[in-house]
Design a protein around this motif. Structure first.
Motif, mmCIF file in Angstrom:
data_model
loop_
_atom_site.group_PDB
_atom_site.id
_atom_site.type_symbol
_atom_site.label_atom_id
_atom_site.label_comp_id
_atom_site.label_asym_id
_atom_site.label_seq_id
_atom_site.Cartn_x
_atom_site.Cartn_y
_atom_site.Cartn_z
ATOM 1 N N LYS A 115 0.813 -1.219 0.000
ATOM 2 C CA LYS A 115 0.000 0.000 0.000
ATOM 3 C C LYS A 115 0.847 1.271 0.000
ATOM 4 N N LEU A 116 1.984 1.224 0.673
ATOM 5 C CA LEU A 116 2.840 2.408 0.699
ATOM 6 C C LEU A 116 3.515 2.620 -0.651
ATOM 7 N N LYS A 119 1.001 4.107 -2.974
ATOM 8 C CA LYS A 119 0.828 5.543 -2.770
ATOM 9 C C LYS A 119 1.942 6.338 -3.446
ATOM 10 N N ARG A 120 3.175 5.870 -3.300
ATOM 11 C CA ARG A 120 4.302 6.575 -3.907
ATOM 12 C C ARG A 120 4.196 6.557 -5.427
ATOM 13 N N GLN A 123 1.670 9.239 -6.840
ATOM 14 C CA GLN A 123 1.816 10.641 -6.444
ATOM 15 C C GLN A 123 2.060 11.566 -7.635
ATOM 16 N N LEU A 129 -5.238 11.397 -2.138
ATOM 17 C CA LEU A 129 -4.886 10.380 -1.156
ATOM 18 C C LEU A 129 -5.404 10.799 0.209
ATOM 19 N N THR A 133 0.688 8.834 6.437
ATOM 20 C CA THR A 133 2.102 8.566 6.168
ATOM 21 C C THR A 133 2.267 7.819 4.853
ATOM 22 N N ASP A 134 3.418 8.014 4.219
ATOM 23 C CA ASP A 134 3.744 7.238 3.028
ATOM 24 C C ASP A 134 4.950 6.332 3.261
ATOM 25 N N GLU A 135 5.306 6.147 4.544
ATOM 26 C CA GLU A 135 6.352 5.221 4.940
ATOM 27 C C GLU A 135 5.892 4.455 6.173
ATOM 28 N N PHE A 197 1.008 1.595 8.507
ATOM 29 C CA PHE A 197 1.035 3.029 8.303
ATOM 30 C C PHE A 197 -0.223 3.628 8.904
ATOM 31 N N GLU A 199 -3.246 6.754 8.742
ATOM 32 C CA GLU A 199 -3.916 7.744 7.909
ATOM 33 C C GLU A 199 -5.181 8.229 8.597
#
Length: 484
Positions: A115-116, A119-120, A123, A129, A133-135, A197, A199
């Protein structure tokens, strides 16, 4: 492509085989010892037992499945959904063996399976989004600061996997540490990866997903949306297409966003981009499922397309001839997942022998199943008996048809979600379209369903008694006439 091995079981294996046979393609089934007499085994041109009942000793044995494909001369493997369908290592091994994997490439599966990483990847395309967090995060103080920054409630989610595992809602700071530890432990147990993560938790969300189809020539289409907000334990039970709340403009924006998600990972084949839609109709990218979805039939019914056929054609290297502007929505479709679960006992699995199993039939009714009367429902796999799908000219017509189909579905020997499906279809929140993913929490209780079932049984008994008394009256009148 003359022969395909279907690396799955039950209804999805049969579903793939039906299209393959219609296209003149032979099929190979694999099965566990528990599925020796299953319909998908009988439907295939060839079938091979690959191990004992547990999935880890049969349907998850990628090397063994590839070996069977090579031994039988199959040129391609269709993974269905579940099992190995989103396993990047398996997709890579299939390709390295000189076979065709009917699905996306391993890199796309790997990217969207995290999932992370997903997201990256998106972007660069300015796709909305959910704030978070993206980490991966593990430091509690850092997590406290992030949660305070985005505001409670927050959602803790496993970076790998899905299905509600490794997911915790935290309403206040005092709950944070305990929920983080539980989420990490569950994620580690379920996926072998304890990364999580954080959110912002969308408090009144709807779950909207967009079907996409992409070929190897750079063409990507979206095939409109599916509404999947009726869930239990974060897993879908009732799905429909189209959604009752999307305007044409919002549908177009979400469709274009889904196409961009597919483009971001060089996607090929059928995939589904999932979004959360908040109360103000703002949408947020959630994840991408890199496979055929369980609920794909509702998309087929409103578009007239065969998604499995498109998968096979794309895998053969063919170019999509469809154009986005030519695609239209025809009517409305609903799907109920008929699980062998007891809705009166918190949807606990109900295993046993199908003493009676007679699905409904008729205009606008489709049943995708993998069981037959007399079969045992095994404890080793997902307890879904079938998918009951209906189509109508509009949403009210589809709801009426679903209720009629549920009433005509005869099952004995195990409890099922059929009564729950009827409960949903007559509940004002559903019929009005005013529902969220919290439908079960907000509107359903086993006691209410039990009361409804008792009322229905009472009405049915009174109707039967009335018909019987009328019959006796007619007999009495006729007898008097005869004697006169």
């Amino acid at each position: 492509m003359q022969k395909i091995l279907v690396a799955n079981r039950g209804e999805i294996a049969l579903r793939v085989m039906r299209t393959a046979h219609r296209m003149g393609i032979s099929t190979v089934a694999v099965y566990s010892e528990a599925d020796r007499d299953a319909p998908h085994v009988r439907a295939a041109d060839q079938a091979f037992c690959i191990g004992p009942p547990p999935s880890a000793e049969s349907y998850l044995l990628g090397d063994r499945i590839i070996e069977v494909a090579l031994d039988t001369g199959a040129e391609a493997i269709h993974p269905g959904y579940g099992f190995l369908s989103e396993n990047a290592g398996f997709a890579r091994a299939v390709a390295e063996a000189g076979l065709i994997f009917i699905g996306p490439g391993p890199d796309a599966i790997h990217t969207m399976g995290d999932k992370l990483a997903a997201k990256r990847a998106v972007q660069a395309y300015d796709i909305p989004l959910v704030p978070g967090t993206d980490e991966p995060v593990t430091d509690l103080q850092q997590i406290r600061e992030i949660a305070a920054g985005i505001g409670y409630p927050v959602l803790i989610k496993a970076a790998a996997g899905g299905g509600g595992k490794g997911m915790r809602v935290v309403d206040r700071e005092g709950e944070l540490e305990g929920q983080i530890q539980r989420a990490m432990s569950e994620a580690k147990s379920a996926f072998g990866d304890g990364s999580v993560f954080i959110e912002k938790y969308v408090t009144a969300p709807r779950h909207i997903e967009i079907q996409v189809m992409a070929d190897t020539h750079g063409n990507i289409l979206h095939l409109f949306e599916r509404e999947c907000s009726i869930q239990r334990r974060h897993q879908k039970v009732v799905e429909e297409a189209p959604s009752s709340v999307l305007t044409p403009e919002l549908r177009d924006r979400m469709g274009r966003a889904a196409v961009d998600v597919a483009r971001a990972c060089n996607y090929v084949g059928a995939g589904t981009v999932e979004f959360l839609l908040d109360a103000d109709h703002h949408f947020y990218f959630l994840e991408m499922n890199t496979r055929l979805q369980v609920e794909h039939p509702v998309t087929e019914l409103i578009t007239g397309l065969d998604l499995v056929e498109l998968q096979i054609r794309v895998a053969r290297g063919e170019e999509l001839t469809l154009k986005q502007e030519a695609l239209k929505i025809n009517g409305h479709a609903l799907e109920l997942r008929v699980y062998a679960e007891d809705p009166l006992q918190d949807f606990m699995p109900s295993v046993g022998r199908l003493e009676l199993y007679r699905p409904p039939a008729g205009e606008g009714i489709r049943v995708d199943d993998g069981f037959a009367e007399g079969m045992q429902v095994p404890i080793f796999y997902d307890p879904m008996l079938s998918k009951l799908i209906v189509h109508g000219e509009d949403r009210p017509a589809a709801i009426r048809r679903m209720r009629e189909a549920i009433a005509g579905y005869q099952v004995a020997g195990v409890a099922t979600t059929l009564p729950f499906g009827d409960f949903v279809c007559r509940h004002p929140a559903f019929t009005s379209g005013s529902f969220t993913t919290h439908f079960v929490r907000d509107h359903y209780s086993p006691e209410e369903l039990e009361n409804d079932l008792e009322r229905e049984a009472s009405v049915a008994a009174r109707v039967a008694l009335h018909a019987y008394l009328n019959h006796l009256d007619k007999l009495s009148i006729n007898k008097g006439t005869d004697e006169g």
